[in-house]
Design a protein around this motif. Structure first.
Motif, PDB file in Angstrom:
ATOM      1  N   ARG A  58       1.001  -1.222   0.007  1.00  0.00           N
ATOM      2  CA  ARG A  58      -0.029   0.029  -0.007  1.00  0.00           C
ATOM      3  C   ARG A  58       0.774   1.164  -0.121  1.00  0.00           C
ATOM      4  O   ARG A  58       0.507   2.370  -0.466  1.00  0.00           O
ATOM      5  CB  ARG A  58      -0.882   0.065   1.284  1.00  0.00           C
ATOM      6  CG  ARG A  58      -1.762  -1.043   1.186  1.00  0.00           C
ATOM      7  CD  ARG A  58      -3.243  -0.759   2.111  1.00  0.00           C
ATOM      8  NE  ARG A  58      -2.780  -0.626   3.447  1.00  0.00           N
ATOM      9  CZ  ARG A  58      -2.825  -1.553   4.265  1.00  0.00           C
ATOM     10  NH1 ARG A  58      -3.090  -2.690   3.960  1.00  0.00           N
ATOM     11  NH2 ARG A  58      -2.580  -1.514   5.531  1.00  0.00           N
ATOM     12  N   HIS A 201      -9.318   1.309  -5.232  1.00  0.00           N
ATOM     13  CA  HIS A 201      -9.355   1.933  -3.785  1.00  0.00           C
ATOM     14  C   HIS A 201     -10.035   0.871  -2.869  1.00  0.00           C
ATOM     15  O   HIS A 201      -9.418   0.841  -1.620  1.00  0.00           O
ATOM     16  CB  HIS A 201      -9.994   3.541  -3.979  1.00  0.00           C
ATOM     17  CG  HIS A 201      -9.877   4.153  -2.717  1.00  0.00           C
ATOM     18  ND1 HIS A 201     -10.992   3.929  -1.754  1.00  0.00           N
ATOM     19  CD2 HIS A 201      -8.985   5.182  -2.134  1.00  0.00           C
ATOM     20  CE1 HIS A 201     -10.796   4.609  -0.587  1.00  0.00           C
ATOM     21  NE2 HIS A 201      -9.606   5.510  -1.105  1.00  0.00           N
ATOM     22  N   GLY A 202     -11.184   0.785  -2.948  1.00  0.00           N
ATOM     23  CA  GLY A 202     -12.046  -0.016  -2.137  1.00  0.00           C
ATOM     24  C   GLY A 202     -13.027   0.570  -1.313  1.00  0.00           C
ATOM     25  O   GLY A 202     -13.857   0.071  -0.687  1.00  0.00           O
ATOM     26  N   ALA A 203     -12.754   1.815  -1.261  1.00  0.00           N
ATOM     27  CA  ALA A 203     -14.104   2.447  -0.101  1.00  0.00           C
ATOM     28  C   ALA A 203     -14.010   3.925  -0.689  1.00  0.00           C
ATOM     29  O   ALA A 203     -13.793   4.813   0.143  1.00  0.00           O
ATOM     30  CB  ALA A 203     -13.701   2.671   1.243  1.00  0.00           C
ATOM     31  N   ASN A 208     -14.037   9.129   2.959  1.00  0.00           N
ATOM     32  CA  ASN A 208     -12.540   9.116   2.621  1.00  0.00           C
ATOM     33  C   ASN A 208     -12.146  10.245   1.570  1.00  0.00           C
ATOM     34  O   ASN A 208     -11.010  10.297   1.186  1.00  0.00           O
ATOM     35  CB  ASN A 208     -12.287   7.814   1.954  1.00  0.00           C
ATOM     36  CG  ASN A 208     -12.366   6.665   3.010  1.00  0.00           C
ATOM     37  OD1 ASN A 208     -11.776   6.861   4.285  1.00  0.00           O
ATOM     38  ND2 ASN A 208     -12.573   5.497   2.959  1.00  0.00           N
ATOM     39  N   GLY A 222      -8.241   6.449   3.003  1.00  0.00           N
ATOM     40  CA  GLY A 222      -8.881   5.103   3.288  1.00  0.00           C
ATOM     41  C   GLY A 222      -8.135   4.085   2.325  1.00  0.00           C
ATOM     42  O   GLY A 222      -8.725   3.135   1.957  1.00  0.00           O
ATOM     43  N   TRP A 223      -6.867   4.169   2.127  1.00  0.00           N
ATOM     44  CA  TRP A 223      -6.210   3.175   1.391  1.00  0.00           C
ATOM     45  C   TRP A 223      -6.005   1.767   1.891  1.00  0.00           C
ATOM     46  O   TRP A 223      -5.442   0.820   1.203  1.00  0.00           O
ATOM     47  CB  TRP A 223      -4.870   3.924   0.894  1.00  0.00           C
ATOM     48  CG  TRP A 223      -5.324   4.875  -0.025  1.00  0.00           C
ATOM     49  CD1 TRP A 223      -5.184   6.250  -0.134  1.00  0.00           C
ATOM     50  CD2 TRP A 223      -5.374   4.634  -1.712  1.00  0.00           C
ATOM     51  NE1 TRP A 223      -5.586   6.745  -1.085  1.00  0.00           N
ATOM     52  CE2 TRP A 223      -5.811   5.817  -1.998  1.00  0.00           C
ATOM     53  CE3 TRP A 223      -5.420   3.468  -2.399  1.00  0.00           C
ATOM     54  CZ2 TRP A 223      -6.154   6.191  -3.353  1.00  0.00           C
ATOM     55  CZ3 TRP A 223      -5.848   3.677  -3.707  1.00  0.00           C
ATOM     56  CH2 TRP A 223      -5.961   5.011  -4.220  1.00  0.00           C
ATOM     57  N   ASP A 224      -6.131   1.860   3.541  1.00  0.00           N
ATOM     58  CA  ASP A 224      -6.576   0.441   4.037  1.00  0.00           C
ATOM     59  C   ASP A 224      -7.498  -0.590   3.133  1.00  0.00           C
ATOM     60  O   ASP A 224      -7.256  -1.691   3.283  1.00  0.00           O
ATOM     61  CB  ASP A 224      -6.790   0.481   5.417  1.00  0.00           C
ATOM     62  CG  ASP A 224      -5.585   1.141   6.229  1.00  0.00           C
ATOM     63  OD1 ASP A 224      -4.540   1.245   5.810  1.00  0.00           O
ATOM     64  OD2 ASP A 224      -5.707   1.187   7.507  1.00  0.00           O
ATOM     65  N   SER A 225      -8.201  -0.126   2.450  1.00  0.00           N
ATOM     66  CA  SER A 225      -9.298  -0.796   1.694  1.00  0.00           C
ATOM     67  C   SER A 225      -8.652  -1.273   0.288  1.00  0.00           C
ATOM     68  O   SER A 225      -9.561  -1.796  -0.465  1.00  0.00           O
ATOM     69  CB  SER A 225     -10.733   0.018   1.557  1.00  0.00           C
ATOM     70  OG  SER A 225     -11.094   0.231   2.830  1.00  0.00           O
ATOM     71  N   THR A 227      -7.958  -2.914  -2.770  1.00  0.00           N
ATOM     72  CA  THR A 227      -8.350  -4.362  -3.285  1.00  0.00           C
ATOM     73  C   THR A 227      -8.260  -4.638  -4.619  1.00  0.00           C
ATOM     74  O   THR A 227      -7.743  -3.695  -5.386  1.00  0.00           O
ATOM     75  CB  THR A 227      -9.655  -4.755  -2.523  1.00  0.00           C
ATOM     76  OG1 THR A 227      -9.978  -6.159  -2.869  1.00  0.00           O
ATOM     77  CG2 THR A 227     -10.726  -3.856  -3.421  1.00  0.00           C
ATOM     78  N   GLU A 234     -16.492  -0.854  -8.901  1.00  0.00           N
ATOM     79  CA  GLU A 234     -16.043   0.162  -7.914  1.00  0.00           C
ATOM     80  C   GLU A 234     -16.943   1.462  -8.256  1.00  0.00           C
ATOM     81  O   GLU A 234     -17.288   2.235  -7.450  1.00  0.00           O
ATOM     82  CB  GLU A 234     -14.545   0.486  -7.892  1.00  0.00           C
ATOM     83  CG  GLU A 234     -14.114   1.707  -7.205  1.00  0.00           C
ATOM     84  CD  GLU A 234     -12.957   1.363  -6.445  1.00  0.00           C
ATOM     85  OE1 GLU A 234     -12.949   0.997  -5.242  1.00  0.00           O
ATOM     86  OE2 GLU A 234     -11.847   1.683  -6.876  1.00  0.00           O
ATOM     87  N   ARG A 305     -20.776  -0.272  11.512  1.00  0.00           N
ATOM     88  CA  ARG A 305     -20.571  -0.649  10.132  1.00  0.00           C
ATOM     89  C   ARG A 305     -20.324   0.343   9.001  1.00  0.00           C
ATOM     90  O   ARG A 305     -20.057  -0.002   8.147  1.00  0.00           O
ATOM     91  CB  ARG A 305     -21.734  -1.619   9.719  1.00  0.00           C
ATOM     92  CG  ARG A 305     -21.956  -3.078  10.535  1.00  0.00           C
ATOM     93  CD  ARG A 305     -23.251  -3.608   9.992  1.00  0.00           C
ATOM     94  NE  ARG A 305     -23.220  -3.809   8.795  1.00  0.00           N
ATOM     95  CZ  ARG A 305     -23.076  -4.688   7.827  1.00  0.00           C
ATOM     96  NH1 ARG A 305     -22.265  -5.817   8.485  1.00  0.00           N
ATOM     97  NH2 ARG A 305     -23.212  -4.653   6.677  1.00  0.00           N
TER      98      ARG A 305
END
Length: 344
Positions: A58, A201-203, A208, A222-225, A227, A234, A305
């Motif tokens: 990442r 990006h994922g999110a 974000n 939000g780059w922890d997402s 994928t 997306e 959530r």
């Protein structure tokens, strides 16, 4: 100044060439701090359990996106050049402090929606350049309507026999979803699908994104997402999160159209992929009954959530307007820009 046992190690910040820093100030609910120096501010994050390879990947990606001129905040290298610093068995990453404010998608003008779509397309194009090709999968799993109906029946059975008005509303919403699942059971997307896949990006949603005073995005967080998956998926998911009303009025389709048009300018797909993604994302939302569980049966837990408040109402609206959305999401690939009502 003495530090508590929850503070980062006292000498940790000397690992970076950032000058003398004030004592870190905790921010948010996690193990994060704001670090102020005479010249700049930073965001320090602690990782207790993490996948080192995934985290460094990442960092490589976000550093490349930052170097490409996109509004992505690369991690600050430590003195040894490492972006992940370890101390006491924990990992630490330092980022520049984020400036800008949040804005809801419905606050954006049509022009800003188009620029936001172009930004997402620019991220997809840069990710495609910066990362190795993703293995094309011919099989994309599809939720089962029958399984979703079983889950709804279990929720109905869990309701009290003689409840209050809230319980009555819960029962009505659950029965509405079950009726939709039964009505559209034969609308399931195909299992086999060929589409453009890549790193995502994922999110990509308003939580974000940060905006400057001019209305331009200053940071994509939000780059922890990060994928992999279908790019069109997306795009559709982002539009559904950004441009949904807070009640049951559904999607602002003019803003959706501008957003997709902007994405096409930076990362063109085709109308078939867009329509397939609309079909699949709608179906996934229809079969995802967890928002119902969280909102009604266990509504105090719902905030954890991160689901949008409009999620339940959007499914009802989207089911009633499925054909309209299939056509409208794809119109930027079939019409001239001047023909769009979004621009008069």
């Amino acid at each position: 100044m003495p530090t508590s046992q929850n503070d980062p190690p006292p000498r940790l910040l000397r690992r970076w060439e950032i000058g003398d820093a004030e004592p870190p100030v905790p921010v948010g609910d996690g193990r994060c701090w704001r670090v102020d120096t005479a010249d700049a501010s930073y965001f320090l994050r602690e990782y207790e359990a993490y996948d080192r390879r995934a985290l460094l990947f990442r960092h490589t990606v976000t550093t490349g996106l930052d170097a490409a001129g996109l509004p992505v905040l690369a991690p600050v290298p430590a003195r040894a050049g490492r972006t992940l610093v370890t101390a006491g068995g924990l990992g630490y990453v330092l980022h520049p402090w984020v400036t800008g404010r949040r804005r809801g998608g419905l606050e954006l003008t049509f022009g800003q929606c188009e620029r936001l779509g172009e930004l997402l397309g620019g991220l997809h194009a840069a990710l495609d350049r910066l990362t190795a090709p993703v293995q094309q999968s011919m099989l994309i799993s599809t939720p089962c309507a029958a399984d979703a109906m079983v889950a709804v029946d279990q929720m109905l059975d869990a309701l009290p026999g003689e409840g209050n008005d809230f319980d009555a509303l819960t029962e009505r919403r659950l029965r509405e979803r079950r009726a939709l699942l039964n009505e559209f059971a034969d609308h399931q997307p195909p299992e086999m699908e060929v589409t453009t896949v890549g790193h995502l990006h994922g999110a990509f949603h308003e939580g974000n994104l940060r905006y400057g005073g001019s209305g331009n995005v200053t940071a994509v967080l939000g780059w922890d997402s990060l994928t992999t998956g279908p790019v069109a998926g997306e795009l559709v998911r982002a539009a559904a999160r950004l441009f949904a009303d807070e009640d049951e009025r559904g999607l602002d389709l003019d803003r959706v159209r501008a957003f997709v048009r902007g994405h096409r300018a930076a990362f063109p797909l085709d109308a078939g992929q867009i329509q397939s993604a609309v079909h699949r994302v709608w179906w996934e939302r229809l079969c995802d009954v967890e928002p119902l569980r969280d909102r009604y049966l266990d509504h105090d837990r719902r905030a954890g959530r991160g689901l949008p408040a409009s999620d339940v109402g959007l499914v009802t609206w989207w089911s009633a307007n499925l054909e309209l959305t299939l056509d409208l999401f794809a119109t930027p690939y079939t019409e001239l820009p001047a023909e769009s009502p979004a621009y008069g």
